[in-house]
Enzyme design. Structure first.
Site, mmCIF file in Angstrom:
data_model
loop_
_atom_site.group_PDB
_atom_site.id
_atom_site.type_symbol
_atom_site.label_atom_id
_atom_site.label_comp_id
_atom_site.label_asym_id
_atom_site.label_seq_id
_atom_site.Cartn_x
_atom_site.Cartn_y
_atom_site.Cartn_z
ATOM 1 N N ARG A 29 24.776 -31.339 23.990
ATOM 2 C CA ARG A 29 24.313 -31.962 22.743
ATOM 3 C C ARG A 29 24.319 -33.481 22.861
ATOM 4 N NH1 ARG A 29 27.110 -30.330 17.080
ATOM 5 N NH2 ARG A 29 28.728 -31.738 17.849
ATOM 6 N N LYS A 60 23.698 -36.595 16.984
ATOM 7 C CA LYS A 60 24.944 -37.108 16.421
ATOM 8 C C LYS A 60 25.022 -38.624 16.622
ATOM 9 C CE LYS A 60 29.666 -35.327 15.904
ATOM 10 N NZ LYS A 60 29.435 -34.678 14.600
ATOM 11 N N GLU A 108 22.226 -29.995 4.385
ATOM 12 C CA GLU A 108 23.606 -29.784 4.806
ATOM 13 C C GLU A 108 24.567 -30.544 3.910
ATOM 14 O OE1 GLU A 108 24.652 -31.178 8.661
ATOM 15 O OE2 GLU A 108 23.657 -33.106 8.432
#
Length: 574
Positions: free
Chosen positions: A41, A143, A179
């Site tokens: 990721r 992220k 989210e």
């Protein structure tokens, strides 16, 4: 850590980070949850932000080392806590114009934590906020640090409405669930595990593991758009999913019109969460291969006694700290758990190096000492060659106090003593190696300790010879600054580094430290060459002279020298 005032991370937020956890098992083993998934990721995030990626093996190795070096801070199994791990990749080079810099840093920090929402274990509350967390084709799916900074105002609005966290809807229609503030939305609707399908939300590794557990339990899984207005009231269970929260129950959601939607306690989701936690804590068999074990620091290395030549050869031929750690792990007995727990504290007050799994390294060398030459130590030519370089370049008038750094069994000291050096000091990690060095009768004093730390006064030595300990998993790049501290002006240091390691990505720290000390006029380059080290292994050999003064240091250079000994292991990617 020192940063340029115009570093890209400070001005443009050019950074990606990860979050994962390490747990203690009932047997005292330390387990890291799914680090390879986090590595993948982070690579995806680096690609999106035009940053160089961190190779998976370096990522996992760095995370493992961070946990290994901070074992005493891993919360006990009984506490139910964990060690939160934060890998961070950021633009550390100057970047005042908006263009890609040529320097990026990768660091790993750790901190012990309990449950993220422990004070609201019965259920948090969330408020739908009139903000967009990420643009449809923006960076919401990676992220990136800036994604979380933009959520601060959303959290403030939710708190003003008496709620614990924020809930975002999609930016195009303000209709579909995106989210929670720091967690994926998951819920149970009509007995199915339902979570949003959206390109602007970070794919939670914890959510993916829960989905796999749900499928394994025969629960239908739906990853699809969730219409908030039409569907929210039909959910029986709702929770936030993420590394920090695992699964945090949500008891109520307040929509933008002030309507309150309530949900029951976690039942189906609770069973999935409990199974994941059992796997993380080593209570249940890890059939999915998620957990990564951190090798205990000091276990019985029986194969060192059985085949010392192979062990020594593999250690000397290692080209990275990760390869050295793998070699040490391969010689660790898995049976002596009781003795191992005691052995972790069996350092007898001795100093240990903070650069790698030094307690295991010390134990290995202690056990190798008796069979060192028989195992092939007599074929290591680095000590003899470094000594000859010192003899060639050091004037007779400067042959006073000499430090044999990483003395081992005293090969370099014997060569120097025979050549007429009278005041020799041995310094080594291994007590047993030093015992053999003392028996040679060539050293005034032999001291146990670990570079880069040393007990010597400033400007104490006229010369230093260092053969073998500037290798993978051994002395860190901070060692060079320590050499400059304890070396008198005009004194020489001769040292060797395995060539393959020196030229690797991991060896960049050594190259950077050597060049920085030259640039700030702490020392000057006298000599270097490539030459044999051990059998077919080749080394770089260097000789540097400590300079009288450093007249042209910039503020950045002075800060580097002042803090070099405090530097932790991290990588700079050009």
């Amino acid at each position: 850590m020192n940063l340029h005032v115009n570093a890209g991370v400070l001005h443009y937020g050019l950074s990606v980070f990860e979050g994962l956890k390490a747990f203690e098992s009932p047997t005292g083993e330390h387990l890291i949850c799914n680090p390879k998934a986090n590595a993948r990721r982070m690579r995806a995030g680096a690609e999106r932000l035009m940053m160089p990626d961190v190779p998976d093996d370096i990522f996992v190795s760095a995370v493992t080392e961070a946990v290994s070096l901070n074992r005493e801070h891993v919360p006990s199994y009984e506490s139910g806590g964990s060690l939160y791990i934060r890998p961070l990749l950021f633009a550390s080079g100057s970047m005042l114009p908006l263009k890609i810099t040529d320097q990026f840093s990768f660091v790993v920090t750790v901190t012990p934590v309990g449950n993220y929402f422990s004070e609201n274990a019965t259920g948090i509350s969330a408020a739908v906020v009139p903000l967009d967390r990420a643009a449809p084709r923006g960076t919401g799916a990676v992220k990136a640090g800036g994604n979380y900074a933009s959520d601060m105002y959303g959290l403030h609005l939710a708190n003003e409405r008496g709620c614990d966290t924020s809930l975002y809807l999609d930016p195009l229609e303000n209709r579909f669930i995106e989210e929670f503030s720091v967690a994926n939305f998951v819920g149970i609707r009509e007995g199915k595990y339902v979570t949003p399908d959206t390109p602007s939300v970070l794919p939670s590794i914890t959510n993916k593991m829960l989905i796999q557990l749900a499928k394994d339990a025969g629960i239908d899984v739906e990853v699809r758009p969730i219409d908030f207005k039409e569907e929210i009231s039909s959910f029986t269970e709702v929770a936030g999913s993420g590394t920090a929260v695992v699964l945090s129950p949500c008891s109520r959601i307040l929509d933008q019109n002030g309507n309150e939607h309530t949900f029951g306690q976690l039942s189906t989701l609770g069973s999935l969460r409990d199974r994941l936690v059992r796997i993380q804590r080593g209570e249940e068999s890890d059939v999915f291969n998620w957990m990564h074990s951190v090798t205990p620091m000091m276990k019985t290395m029986h194969q060192v006694d059985e085949d010392p030549e192979r062990v020594l050869r593999n250690v000397l031929c290692a080209v990275s700290s990760g390869e050295l750690q793998a070699e040490l792990r391969s010689h660790i007995s898995q049976s002596d758990n009781t003795q191992n727990k005691l052995a972790v504290n069996d350092t007898q007050g001795k100093v240990v190096n903070k650069y790698t799994d030094e307690a295991t390294l010390k134990r290995m060398y202690d056990r190798l000492a008796g069979s060192y030459h028989k195992a092939g130590g007599d074929r290591i030519v680095a000590a003899a060659h470094c000594s000859s370089l010192l003899l060639h370049h050091l004037p007779v008038s400067r042959r006073g106090r000499v430090l044999d750094a990483g003395a081992g069994t005293g090969e370099a000291g014997s060569v120097l003593k025979e050549a007429g050096f009278r005041h020799l000091t041995a310094y080594d990690l291994s007590d047993n190696m030093l015992d053999y060095a003392r028996k040679r009768g060539v050293y005034d004093v032999a001291i146990q300790g670990c570079l880069p730390d040393s007990p010597f006064n400033d400007a104490h030595f006229d010369a230093i010879v260092c053969a073998g300990c500037l290798a993978p998993g051994h002395a860190s790049p901070a060692t060079y600054a320590e050499f400059c501290r304890i070396l008198r002006p005009g004194g020489l240091v001769a040292f060797s580094i395995p060539r393959t390691y020196y030229e690797s990505i991991e060896g960049q720290g050594h190259r950077f430290a050597i060049e920085t000390l030259r640039r700030v006029r702490a020392w000057e380059h006298i000599f270097e060459e490539k030459r044999s080290y051990f059998d077919e292994v080749e080394a770089m050999y260097f000789v540097f002279r400590r300079l009288e003064s450093a007249p042209s240091q910039s503020q950045e250079d002075r800060a580097y020298l002042a803090t070099e000994k405090e530097r932790q292991s991290f990588y700079v990617f050009p």
